[in-house]
Write an enzyme that holds these catalytic residues in place. Structure first.
Site, PDB file in Angstrom:
ATOM      1  N   GLY A  50     -31.150 -40.009 -15.948  1.00 45.99           N
ATOM      2  CA  GLY A  50     -29.952 -40.555 -15.316  1.00 45.99           C
ATOM      3  C   GLY A  50     -29.136 -39.545 -14.540  1.00 45.99           C
ATOM      4  O   GLY A  50     -28.716 -39.795 -13.406  1.00 45.99           O
ATOM      5  N   ARG A  51     -28.882 -38.383 -15.149  1.00 47.24           N
ATOM      6  CA  ARG A  51     -28.021 -37.401 -14.494  1.00 47.24           C
ATOM      7  C   ARG A  51     -28.725 -36.678 -13.347  1.00 47.24           C
ATOM      8  O   ARG A  51     -28.098 -35.862 -12.655  1.00 47.24           O
ATOM      9  CB  ARG A  51     -27.475 -36.413 -15.519  1.00 47.24           C
ATOM     10  N   GLU A  98     -24.493 -32.370 -20.510  1.00 42.87           N
ATOM     11  CA  GLU A  98     -25.497 -33.180 -21.217  1.00 42.87           C
ATOM     12  C   GLU A  98     -26.867 -32.515 -21.181  1.00 42.87           C
ATOM     13  O   GLU A  98     -27.672 -32.707 -22.095  1.00 42.87           O
ATOM     14  CB  GLU A  98     -25.577 -34.581 -20.609  1.00 42.87           C
ATOM     15  N   LYS A 115     -25.610 -42.608 -31.452  1.00 41.19           N
ATOM     16  CA  LYS A 115     -25.807 -44.050 -31.265  1.00 41.19           C
ATOM     17  C   LYS A 115     -26.443 -44.676 -32.511  1.00 41.19           C
ATOM     18  O   LYS A 115     -26.039 -45.750 -32.975  1.00 41.19           O
ATOM     19  CB  LYS A 115     -26.700 -44.303 -30.052  1.00 41.19           C
ATOM     20  N   LYS A 174     -31.810 -47.489 -16.746  1.00 44.51           N
ATOM     21  CA  LYS A 174     -33.235 -47.177 -16.848  1.00 44.51           C
ATOM     22  C   LYS A 174     -33.908 -48.027 -17.922  1.00 44.51           C
ATOM     23  O   LYS A 174     -34.958 -48.627 -17.695  1.00 44.51           O
ATOM     24  CB  LYS A 174     -33.431 -45.688 -17.135  1.00 44.51           C
ATOM     25  N   HIS A 226      -0.449 -26.899  -9.161  1.00 50.90           N
ATOM     26  CA  HIS A 226       0.783 -27.469  -9.712  1.00 50.90           C
ATOM     27  C   HIS A 226       0.567 -28.076 -11.096  1.00 50.90           C
ATOM     28  O   HIS A 226       1.412 -28.835 -11.571  1.00 50.90           O
ATOM     29  CB  HIS A 226       1.332 -28.532  -8.749  1.00 50.90           C
ATOM     30  N   GLU A 254     -22.789 -51.164 -22.275  1.00 54.96           N
ATOM     31  CA  GLU A 254     -21.675 -51.481 -21.375  1.00 54.96           C
ATOM     32  C   GLU A 254     -22.171 -52.133 -20.090  1.00 54.96           C
ATOM     33  O   GLU A 254     -21.570 -53.103 -19.598  1.00 54.96           O
ATOM     34  CB  GLU A 254     -20.901 -50.195 -21.021  1.00 54.96           C
TER      35      GLU A 254
END
Length: 465
Positions: free
Chosen positions: A242-243, A328, A462, A187, A359, A193
């Site tokens: 974003g989410r 978030e 950040k 955005k 399991h 990254e």
């Protein structure tokens, strides 16, 4: 100004009655054209739900829903993400931008799928790589995996997310630079990254026209993308979180995989659930009931761990998607007025494929000391198969427990269980399923008086890294 929940008499009453009530579900079963949901195995009753219905913030939310259904968004916190999949005639400026953006995505998708989009060598594209992280990866990856049976193109699809050099090189080894197209989603176009991966891929490509023929930026900051050299840009907007973005251009890879018409079906499924959320009375409103049940579990029964067990391999990434959306959004300890709050908010979301859980951590579910809320998720395609038989067996065991003379073999029925059964895993059904969880998370944030659309802890970390 409406008080925080813990200052309300209703809230205090709920704490008073939780230890002196007989538990039986308010209503056991809800059904729509996409799925059935059963709340029968939760520790709640009609008296509790009625108290929750009477919370002032619930009443206020219902008033706002009437306006929101017509596009009249006027609250401080509102579910703008519904504009991304709206199909009704509303005049809100956000929606007008969405229509323009959809058309651009459609034209781009059709050009690539038809072979008209050429690489620098003049060859058609064969491979699509989604470069993004967080919501720019989890939503597209989850939906693409879930709807893989609907893929109707020979194009191959890949996902590049984190900064791990090995993961990046593993993908690039599979690609021909002359026939690969990279969707770069950010955005702000400052996600470290994502931008680094895009620049590394451009260097790997080794051609001066790489950005022109082999990259599409998906961003709300086109100027910054252009400064990096990007020519092709699909729009999103600052209000797209974003989410909550998988119904936007961020999920162009899904449209490329299943075709734009099927992608539009995905949007229509989400819109169907939006209309249900906006227009259905609270006592029949599935996302609101899920939200209130979560409030009851978290704030009164002290069940702060929410497990999702998935019994269909196609939905194997659904837990990761919901985990980000919920944790978030609602992992907050400060309210809208920047005051500390004294009650628990978002739960810990975890889980995965249910058959694998049998399991790996089923022992903890059966005899551990942690109280859990569990969503079991199955699909009708697996009816009369071992996978759904195993799911039903685990539900019965955890619901009823096992009484034996030996403590070593005893299982106490402690978990709060919900069963979601999809009629078919189609684009429409997946859209509705996603929207159901989105509205659940939004409703809980509204009731807790927190903002589900910011992430101040992430931003603080950040800045101070």
């Amino acid at each position: 100004m409406i008080k925080n929940l813990d200052a309300l008499d209703i809230w205090k009453n709920l704490h008073h009655i939780k230890n002196s009530m007989a538990f039986s579900a308010y209503k056991t079963h809800f059904k729509n054209e996409f799925f059935e949901i059963t709340f029968a195995h939760n520790h709640v009753n009609q008296e509790v739900f009625q108290q929750l219905f009477d919370l002032p913030r619930v009443q206020l939310l219902q008033d706002h829903l009437k306006n929101w259904s017509q596009g009249e968004f006027n609250a401080r916190i509102q579910p703008n993400f519904t504009f991304l999949r709206n199909f009704t005639d509303i005049k809100h400026p956000y929606f007008q931008n969405v229509l323009i953006g959809r058309q651009k995505v459609k034209e781009t998708v059709e050009k690539i799928r038809s072979g008209q989009w050429k690489g620098y060598s003049g060859q058609a594209i064969t491979d699509i790589v989604n470069i993004g992280i967080g919501g720019s990866d989890l939503g597209p990856r989850m939906t693409a995996e879930a709807l893989e049976p609907f893929q109707d193109t020979a194009l191959r699809f890949h996902f590049m997310s984190d900064a791990d050099p090995y993961a990046k090189s593993k993908i690039l080894k599979q690609l021909n630079p002359a026939t690969s197209l990279f969707l770069v989603s950010s955005k702000s176009f400052s996600t470290e990254e994502t931008i680094q991966n895009a620049l590394d891929v451009f260097d790997w490509m080794g051609h001066p026209d790489g950005f022109k023929h082999h990259f599409i930026a998906i961003t709300a900051n086109p100027e910054k993308a252009q400064k990096h050299g990007f020519v092709n840009i699909l729009p999103i907007w600052d209000w797209v979180i974003g989410r909550y973005s998988c119904c936007s251009a961020i999920n162009s890879i899904l449209a490329l995989m299943i075709g734009y018409d099927a992608f539009e079906d995905f949007l229509k499924g989400a819109h169907h659930m939006d209309l249900h959320f906006f227009n259905t009375p609270i006592k029949e409103n599935i996302p609101m009931l899920m939200a209130l049940l979560g409030i009851w579990n978290i704030n009164f029964l002290d069940i702060k761990s929410h497990l999702l067990l998935i019994y269909d391999f196609r939905l194997r990434h659904f837990v990761d998607y919901v985990q980000q959306m919920d944790m978030e959004s609602n992992g907050k300890s400060v309210n809208h007025h920047h005051d500390k709050i004294n009650y628990a908010t978002g739960p810990i979301i975890w889980g995965g494929l249910g058959n694998q859980a049998h399991h790996s951590y089923y022992q903890l579910l059966a005899q551990g000391k942690h109280r859990l809320a569990i969503d079991f998720m199955t699909t009708s395609e697996n009816d009369d198969t071992l996978i759904n038989q195993l799911c039903r067996s685990r539900i019965e065991t955890l619901k009823n427990g096992i009484a034996t003379p030996s403590f070593q073999e005893e299982i106490q029925p402690q978990a709060a269980l919900t069963h979601i059964h999809l009629n078919d895993l189609t684009p429409k059904a997946l859209g509705a399923l996603i929207a159901m969880y989105e509205h659940k998370v939004f409703t809980q944030a509204w009731l807790w008086n927190i903002n589900p659309f910011d992430q101040p802890g992430v931003e603080s970390a950040k800045r101070h890294a």
